[in-house]
Design a protein around this motif. Structure first.
Motif, PDB file in Angstrom:
ATOM      1  N   VAL A   4       0.700  -1.235  -0.183  1.00 22.11           N
ATOM      2  CA  VAL A   4       0.040   0.032  -0.153  1.00 22.11           C
ATOM      3  C   VAL A   4       0.881   1.120   0.093  1.00 22.11           C
ATOM      4  N   ILE A   5       0.565   2.064  -0.852  1.00 23.64           N
ATOM      5  CA  ILE A   5       1.394   3.539  -0.993  1.00 23.64           C
ATOM      6  C   ILE A   5       0.384   4.734  -0.447  1.00 23.64           C
ATOM      7  N   GLY A   6       0.840   5.367   0.723  1.00 26.34           N
ATOM      8  CA  GLY A   6       0.082   6.237   1.161  1.00 26.34           C
ATOM      9  C   GLY A   6      -0.345   7.550   0.388  1.00 26.34           C
ATOM     10  N   SER A   7      -1.350   8.190   0.721  1.00 23.14           N
ATOM     11  CA  SER A   7      -1.589   9.190  -0.378  1.00 23.14           C
ATOM     12  C   SER A   7      -0.665  10.374  -0.341  1.00 23.14           C
ATOM     13  N   GLY A   8      -0.523  10.825  -1.431  1.00 26.07           N
ATOM     14  CA  GLY A   8       0.324  12.192  -1.640  1.00 26.07           C
ATOM     15  C   GLY A   8       1.748  11.518  -1.688  1.00 26.07           C
ATOM     16  N   SER A   9       2.322  10.573  -1.660  1.00 27.84           N
ATOM     17  CA  SER A   9       3.748   9.774  -1.710  1.00 27.84           C
ATOM     18  C   SER A   9       4.153   9.962  -3.110  1.00 27.84           C
ATOM     19  N   VAL A  10       5.427  10.268  -3.176  1.00 31.35           N
ATOM     20  CA  VAL A  10       6.302  10.330  -4.350  1.00 31.35           C
ATOM     21  C   VAL A  10       7.449   9.022  -4.211  1.00 31.35           C
ATOM     22  N   VAL A  11       7.005   8.018  -5.182  1.00 30.26           N
ATOM     23  CA  VAL A  11       7.992   6.738  -4.917  1.00 30.26           C
ATOM     24  C   VAL A  11       8.950   6.931  -6.049  1.00 30.26           C
ATOM     25  N   THR A  12      10.285   7.105  -5.431  1.00 28.93           N
ATOM     26  CA  THR A  12      11.335   7.090  -6.292  1.00 28.93           C
ATOM     27  C   THR A  12      12.377   5.940  -6.308  1.00 28.93           C
ATOM     28  N   ARG A  13      11.933   5.007  -5.332  1.00 26.04           N
ATOM     29  CA  ARG A  13      12.617   3.699  -5.192  1.00 26.04           C
ATOM     30  C   ARG A  13      11.475   2.560  -5.086  1.00 26.04           C
ATOM     31  N   SER A  14      12.038   1.371  -5.413  1.00 28.07           N
ATOM     32  CA  SER A  14      11.295   0.331  -5.448  1.00 28.07           C
ATOM     33  C   SER A  14      10.603  -0.072  -4.125  1.00 28.07           C
ATOM     34  N   ILE A  15       9.351  -0.479  -3.585  1.00 33.54           N
ATOM     35  CA  ILE A  15       8.905  -1.012  -2.634  1.00 33.54           C
ATOM     36  C   ILE A  15       8.652  -2.403  -2.739  1.00 33.54           C
ATOM     37  N   PRO A  16       9.123  -3.153  -1.366  1.00 33.69           N
ATOM     38  CA  PRO A  16       9.195  -4.673  -1.551  1.00 33.69           C
ATOM     39  C   PRO A  16       7.627  -4.947  -1.203  1.00 33.69           C
ATOM     40  N   PRO A  17       7.279  -6.206  -1.285  1.00 31.75           N
ATOM     41  CA  PRO A  17       5.716  -6.674  -1.053  1.00 31.75           C
ATOM     42  C   PRO A  17       5.561  -6.534   0.222  1.00 31.75           C
ATOM     43  N   GLY A  18       4.099  -6.668   0.249  1.00 31.22           N
ATOM     44  CA  GLY A  18       3.525  -6.590   1.698  1.00 31.22           C
ATOM     45  C   GLY A  18       3.820  -5.760   2.708  1.00 31.22           C
ATOM     46  N   CYS A  19       3.930  -4.375   2.087  1.00 28.47           N
ATOM     47  CA  CYS A  19       4.579  -3.102   3.041  1.00 28.47           C
ATOM     48  C   CYS A  19       3.579  -1.992   2.878  1.00 28.47           C
ATOM     49  N   LEU A  20       3.442  -1.305   3.873  1.00 27.02           N
ATOM     50  CA  LEU A  20       2.902   0.230   3.863  1.00 27.02           C
ATOM     51  C   LEU A  20       4.081   1.043   3.591  1.00 27.02           C
ATOM     52  N   ALA A  21       3.870   1.763   2.715  1.00 24.88           N
ATOM     53  CA  ALA A  21       4.853   2.859   2.633  1.00 24.88           C
ATOM     54  C   ALA A  21       4.276   4.264   2.158  1.00 24.88           C
ATOM     55  N   ALA A  22       5.070   5.212   2.738  1.00 29.30           N
ATOM     56  CA  ALA A  22       4.510   6.782   2.261  1.00 29.30           C
ATOM     57  C   ALA A  22       5.690   7.535   2.658  1.00 29.30           C
ATOM     58  N   GLY A  23       5.343   8.941   2.032  1.00 33.88           N
ATOM     59  CA  GLY A  23       6.203   9.971   2.278  1.00 33.88           C
ATOM     60  C   GLY A  23       6.654  10.637   0.769  1.00 33.88           C
ATOM     61  N   VAL A  24       7.701  11.553   1.117  1.00 26.35           N
ATOM     62  CA  VAL A  24       8.184  12.202   0.196  1.00 26.35           C
ATOM     63  C   VAL A  24       9.761  12.437   0.305  1.00 26.35           C
ATOM     64  N   PRO A  25      10.467  11.404  -0.143  1.00 31.47           N
ATOM     65  CA  PRO A  25      10.332  10.123  -1.006  1.00 31.47           C
ATOM     66  C   PRO A  25       9.664   9.349  -0.192  1.00 31.47           C
ATOM     67  N   ALA A  26       8.823   8.290  -0.659  1.00 26.87           N
ATOM     68  CA  ALA A  26       8.204   7.083  -0.032  1.00 26.87           C
ATOM     69  C   ALA A  26       9.241   6.293   0.590  1.00 26.87           C
ATOM     70  N   ARG A  27       8.931   5.977   1.791  1.00 29.52           N
ATOM     71  CA  ARG A  27       9.804   4.973   2.553  1.00 29.52           C
ATOM     72  C   ARG A  27       8.871   3.778   3.009  1.00 29.52           C
ATOM     73  N   VAL A  28       9.418   2.622   3.376  1.00 24.72           N
ATOM     74  CA  VAL A  28       8.641   1.530   4.044  1.00 24.72           C
ATOM     75  C   VAL A  28       8.472   1.985   5.444  1.00 24.72           C
ATOM     76  N   LEU A  29       7.050   1.885   5.897  1.00 27.06           N
ATOM     77  CA  LEU A  29       6.873   2.303   7.394  1.00 27.06           C
ATOM     78  C   LEU A  29       6.770   1.016   8.114  1.00 27.06           C
ATOM     79  N   ARG A  30       6.065   0.061   7.467  1.00 23.89           N
ATOM     80  CA  ARG A  30       6.056  -1.166   8.255  1.00 23.89           C
ATOM     81  C   ARG A  30       5.583  -2.273   7.398  1.00 23.89           C
ATOM     82  N   PRO A  31       5.684  -3.416   7.731  1.00 25.00           N
ATOM     83  CA  PRO A  31       4.927  -4.570   7.093  1.00 25.00           C
ATOM     84  C   PRO A  31       3.218  -4.745   7.396  1.00 25.00           C
TER      85      PRO A  31
END
Length: 214
Positions: free
Chosen positions: A173-200
């Motif tokens: 799941v990618i949080g609203s308003g995020s900017v994804v500049t790097r790949s996100i692994p499976p089964g994670c919640l990611a968000a931010g600018v730039p987006a980072r993994v917050l937790r599984p």
């Protein structure tokens, strides 16, 4: 390919057909974004997305047929709320059960692959192309593209941006308003600018099965 301030100086490449230029994009090579063939292909995509957007409310089979003419590959149960825009359309591959909320934009020069059961919030943008950093080469049309992949079961929150070359892993799941500049692994919640993994995402995130009865 060489560039001067305004146009490509390589005449044979300017005469390449769209298929050849698309192959160059997908191979990760610099290309001239301003060739007449690519300009015409983008104009054709505008007309086809106009037709699809205007079909809102008509039978699903009719709308899906319009998407099949526009996109490179489209599965069953694919739906875009208006307004949907893409650069070419032919570079987009979508699996089954896809839903995009309002104002989705896909710049697909480098190719976009979307799996099954993927959900986009409003105003999600996928951008596969970078312009040259040098201003003269940028004005001449120098671009480089990289494929974006969204795996099965992903949810992209409203207003999120996916940049060239990223992959969103299955079920993430990618949080609203995020900017994804790097790949996100499976089964994670990611968000931010730039987006980072917050937790599984874990079994603790499942809600009570009685929610359908509420």
């Amino acid at each position: 390919m060489t560039f001067d301030a305004g146009r490509s100086t390589t005449e044979p490449e300017a005469r390449m057909g769209v298929a050849e230029q698309r192959a160059r994009m997908l191979a990760g090579r610099w290309y001239d974004d301003l060739t007449p063939e690519l300009v015409a292909a983008r104009e054709a995509a505008v007309h086809r997305t106009d037709a699809y957007n205007a079909s809102f409310g008509r039978p699903a089979a009719e709308r899906e047929a319009l998407l099949a003419e526009l996109l490179g590959r489209v599965g069953e149960g694919v739906h875009f709320e208006p307004v949907f825009r893409c650069e070419f359309g032919s570079g987009i591959e979508i699996g089954n059960g896809f839903y995009a909320n309002f104002d989705c934009v896909m710049v697909d020069g480098g190719g976009i692959t979307i799996g099954d059961d993927v959900l986009f919030g409003p105003r999600v943008g996928i951008y596969t192309t970078n312009h040259a950093l040098d201003p003269a080469q940028r004005a001449a049309g120098a671009c480089l593209a990289e494929r974006v992949v969204v795996e099965d079961g992903v949810w992209i929150g409203g207003g999120a941006t996916l940049n060239p070359g990223v992959r969103i892993g299955r079920g993430s799941v990618i949080g609203s308003g995020s900017v994804v500049t790097r790949s996100i692994p499976p089964g994670c919640l990611a968000a931010g600018v730039p987006a980072r993994v917050l937790r599984p995402i874990t079994a603790d995130d499942r809600i009570d099965e009685g929610w359908r009865e509420a």
